[in-house]
Design a protein around this motif. Structure first.
Motif: not given
Length: 329
Positions: A71-100
């Motif tokens: 939403x922030x990178x598409x302009x729908x919302x504004x970022x809070x001060x000191x709020x940062x996001x990874x390039x391409x919203x890449x947070x890695x793979x979605x957590x799964x039971x096996x990854x735990x």
């Protein structure tokens, strides 16, 4: 041309260096398989249930972060001060039971790193085999003798190149199949293979194709450099010099002048990473509230493949031009 190819194909698999290479990479597979067998463990029902609870909680946070970043990178919302996001919203793979369950061996979780390891092994093996296949012909005088029997220089060099690439491609395909089967057998003891979806198996197959093609590219690269220098040691020397002086040296140099990200544009390893991992991103240290820093480098697997193909094609063309313009002594 077919007779030349058949002769070169037979020569490739009768050479001692080819047999030694096959033994070495086979031995590496055996050692790694045995090592991962020792780390294999089957989680208990309580551990699986705990992993499911932790994965559900982590997945909620992951979904929230991805949604907020989009939403922030598409302009729908504004970022809070000191709020940062990874390039391409890449947070890695979605957590799964096996990854735990971060212990033991899991083919589902670890197959990408296993394939990347295989890619390095096969690309280096291909480079050495391609370089020695034509380099020894030049240094021993065998190329001159062959041209007396078949004076078509382009056809002779082309048959050698085609045989080397096809041979390494076959070796890579068989080796990667055995590699996958061996680690799936290790993982079968704790039931992780069955948890992979059809899409994940499709991704595995496509990654395997990219690994094989990278090995073929490494073969053509070593072949071309050795043909230009007319000696196996030329290709090995150029390869070592590139890795030690340019890849590592540039990393140190740009690190000293604090523009490390800039060097990524001009390092072949960046594009190899993009090719294997379906994308490459180098994050800079620059802070940017609600956006992606302008500096840095990111690329797709298509871009990586094009750059690798261009480098290989340029050197192969140079080798053929050199073959036509120089004497065969």
């Amino acid at each position: 041309m077919s007779r030349l190819f058949a002769a070169e194909w037979s020569r490739l698999f009768s050479r001692r260096v080819t047999l030694v290479t096959l033994v070495l990479i086979g031995g590496l597979l055996a050692v790694l398989t045995f090592g991962f067998t020792l780390t294999r463990s089957t989680p208990t029902p309580d551990e699986i249930e705990s992993a499911k609870v932790n994965a559900a909680s982590a997945a909620e946070v992951w979904d929230s972060n991805v949604d907020r970043c989009g939403k922030v990178q598409s302009g729908l919302e504004n970022a809070e001060p000191n709020e940062h996001f990874p390039r391409g919203c890449d947070y890695g793979s979605r957590p799964t039971p096996e990854s735990m369950l971060q212990y033991g061996f899991s083919f589902h979780r670890q197959w990408p790193s296993l394939f990347y390891t295989a890619a390095i092994v096969l690309a280096v093996a291909g480079f050495v085999l391609g370089a020695s296949f034509v380099g020894v012909e030049w240094s021993s005088g065998g190329m001159a003798n062959l041209l007396l029997w078949a004076p078509r220089r382009g056809a002779v060099l082309g048959a050698k190149l085609l045989a080397a690439c096809a041979g390494v491609g076959l070796i890579s395909l068989v080796y990667l199949t055995l590699w996958t089967a061996a680690f799936m057998a290790v993982a079968a003891g704790n039931g992780t293979v069955s948890q992979m979806t059809g899409g994940e198996f499709g991704s595995l197959v496509l990654t395997g194709v990219r690994v094989v093609l990278l090995a073929v590219a490494g073969t053509a690269l070593g072949f071309a450099i050795a043909s230009l220098g007319r000696h196996t040691s030329t290709a090995l020397g150029v390869g070592m010099a590139y890795l030690l002086i340019y890849e590592l040296g540039a990393l140190i140099l740009f690190g000293v002048i604090q523009t490390v990200d800039y060097s990524q544009h001009y390092r072949l390893s960046s594009y190899i990473s993009a090719w294997l991992t379906k994308g490459f991103t180098f994050d800079t240290d620059a802070a940017c509230s609600g956006c992606v820093p302008a500096a840095g480098f990111s690329g797709s697997w298509q871009q990586g493949g094009l750059v690798i193909a261009a480098v290989v094609a340029l050197l192969v063309m140079a080798a053929f031009v050199s073959m036509h313009r120089r004497d065969a002594r």
